[in-house]
Design an enzyme around this catalytic site. Sequence first.
Site, PDB file in Angstrom:
ATOM      1  N   ARG A   8       0.554  -1.258  -0.305  1.00 47.80           N
ATOM      2  CA  ARG A   8       0.320  -0.229   0.424  1.00 47.80           C
ATOM      3  C   ARG A   8       1.356   1.485  -0.263  1.00 47.80           C
ATOM      4  NH1 ARG A   8      -3.190   1.813   4.964  1.00 47.80           N
ATOM      5  NH2 ARG A   8      -1.709   2.072   5.897  1.00 47.80           N
ATOM      6  N   VAL A  29      -3.802  18.996  17.509  1.00 48.60           N
ATOM      7  CA  VAL A  29      -4.772  19.500  17.946  1.00 48.60           C
ATOM      8  C   VAL A  29      -5.761  20.108  16.573  1.00 48.60           C
ATOM      9  CG1 VAL A  29      -5.942  21.607  19.706  1.00 48.60           C
ATOM     10  CG2 VAL A  29      -4.352  20.035  20.555  1.00 48.60           C
ATOM     11  N   ASP A  52     -10.712  11.935  23.522  1.00 40.13           N
ATOM     12  CA  ASP A  52      -9.638  12.404  22.653  1.00 40.13           C
ATOM     13  C   ASP A  52     -10.045  14.124  22.628  1.00 40.13           C
ATOM     14  OD1 ASP A  52      -8.504  12.669  19.544  1.00 40.13           O
ATOM     15  OD2 ASP A  52     -10.424  13.693  19.323  1.00 40.13           O
ATOM     16  N   LYS A 112      -6.466  16.608  23.247  1.00 40.79           N
ATOM     17  CA  LYS A 112      -6.065  17.842  22.898  1.00 40.79           C
ATOM     18  C   LYS A 112      -6.490  18.685  23.977  1.00 40.79           C
ATOM     19  CE  LYS A 112      -8.138  15.973  18.763  1.00 40.79           C
ATOM     20  NZ  LYS A 112      -9.493  15.260  17.919  1.00 40.79           N
TER      21      LYS A 112
HETATM   22  N1  HSE Z   1     -11.739  11.131  16.245  1.00 38.55           N
HETATM   23  C1  HSE Z   1     -11.109  12.561  16.006  1.00 38.55           C
HETATM   24  C2  HSE Z   1     -12.278  13.777  15.221  1.00 38.55           C
HETATM   25  C3  HSE Z   1      -9.874  12.408  14.810  1.00 38.55           C
HETATM   26  O1  HSE Z   1     -13.343  12.663  15.788  1.00 38.55           O
HETATM   27  O2  HSE Z   1     -11.968  14.588  15.838  1.00 38.55           O
HETATM   28  C4  HSE Z   1      -9.201  13.867  14.376  1.00 38.55           C
HETATM   29  O3  HSE Z   1      -8.071  13.661  15.821  1.00 38.55           O
END
Ligand code: HSE
Length: 440
Positions: free
Chosen positions: A49, A132, A201, A205
């Site tokens: 790939r 971020v 997540d 950030k």
């Molecule tokens: N999983 C993250 C989002 C992707 O949904 O924003 C980018 O960090």
Amino acid sequence: MKPIQVGLLGIGTVGSGTFNVLKRNQEEITRRAGRGIQITMVADLDVERARAVVGEGVQVVNDARAVIANPEIDIVVELIGGYGIAKALVLEAIAAGKHVVTANKALLAVHGTEIFAAAQAKGVMVAFEAAVAGGIPIIKALREGLTANRIQWVAGIINGTTNFILSEMRDKGLDFDVVLKEAQRLGYAEADPTFDIEGVDAAHKATIMSAIAYGIPVQFDKAYVEGITQLGAADIKYAEQLGYRIKLLGITKRVEGGVELRVHPTLVPAKRLIANVEGAMNAVVVQGDAVGTTLYYGKGAGSEPTASAVIADLVDITRLHTADPLNRVPHLAFQPSELSDLPVLPMSEVVTSYYLRLRVADKAGVLAQVTGILAGLGISIDAVLQREADEVAGEGSTQTDLIILTHDTREGTMNDALAQIQALPTVLAPIARIRKEELA
Ligand code: HSE
């Protein structure tokens, strides 16, 4: 001058975007950087790939350590993700004297202190604009553009998956589970969306932004994290009737005695620009004492938007790598010796306002009991909304929803109030509590 040599660790969505944008905009990027930037080596477990993406002329291997060991490589771009092998490789790359670019927010939020210290000791840069809010240059803005300011707070929609789900819930009046399944079917949410929907997540950030905003170490373990899985369609509807939208915000504030660092669903006045950020888009509001409020909006994920941030870091490093390490922009905006020990406050010390939804028996005295408890603890009410019982739970129902907005209060005090209210026999279901921010 010989182009700067870049090695990619991982060439999935972001890696291929980086390769393609660098190639497409090569001429302008070189004019900006003062020197060519060339990806000359790629490591990926899927060699076939990787080869299909980069074509001939780039060395493709399945061993990331071969990239780190290559003396020709100046910058290693880590796009593997997670805290496992990615951490070992980033530290090895630093030890080998390579500059590092990473999009790995989880790694930096949890192990940033160790990584930045290693980079500092070795005199190399670790750049992380892509970690971020994807393509939005929020790290650059916080670290450089707003450097004159005492930052007061930062609040952002920094997870596209959850913003997409919340937008769909509001638009279609659907519950969380239904929308999540649809988002997965359409590819907006991952097969395992836990980190997104549980707020982790966004907290990674927010942790990075708090460190840069206030010059404190990255402290993910101190962040309060609450996702959107418990959010009901009814709350989105009631919030709307009261003039608010519900967004999953990453918030960090400088307050007396410390810093707040939290991620949770939040009522935001519908008239604020950030309340109108829909779908998978990201936006961050920063309040500085000199500049006032600034807003940054754009795509928080995706191949080329994230590549845009990765390449900005490559250009920065290319421009600065011959500079004396002491004259470079510090990783966390403040000089490493000047980091502050301002504590991240426990959630019980956070001061905010609240939306409460109570399913109650529709009979005399219930509202008085509830407001009595709030008043007893010094919690001031901002607004009350009571629906017709028939409308809420069907014709002839003896139950109704009571919605209360409060003024600012300490979270610990609100916890005490909720425990007392929940214990009332006339309160018939678990109370929904959502925090509210005016972002004025
Ligand atoms: N999983 C993250 C989002 C992707 O949904 O924003 C980018 O960090």
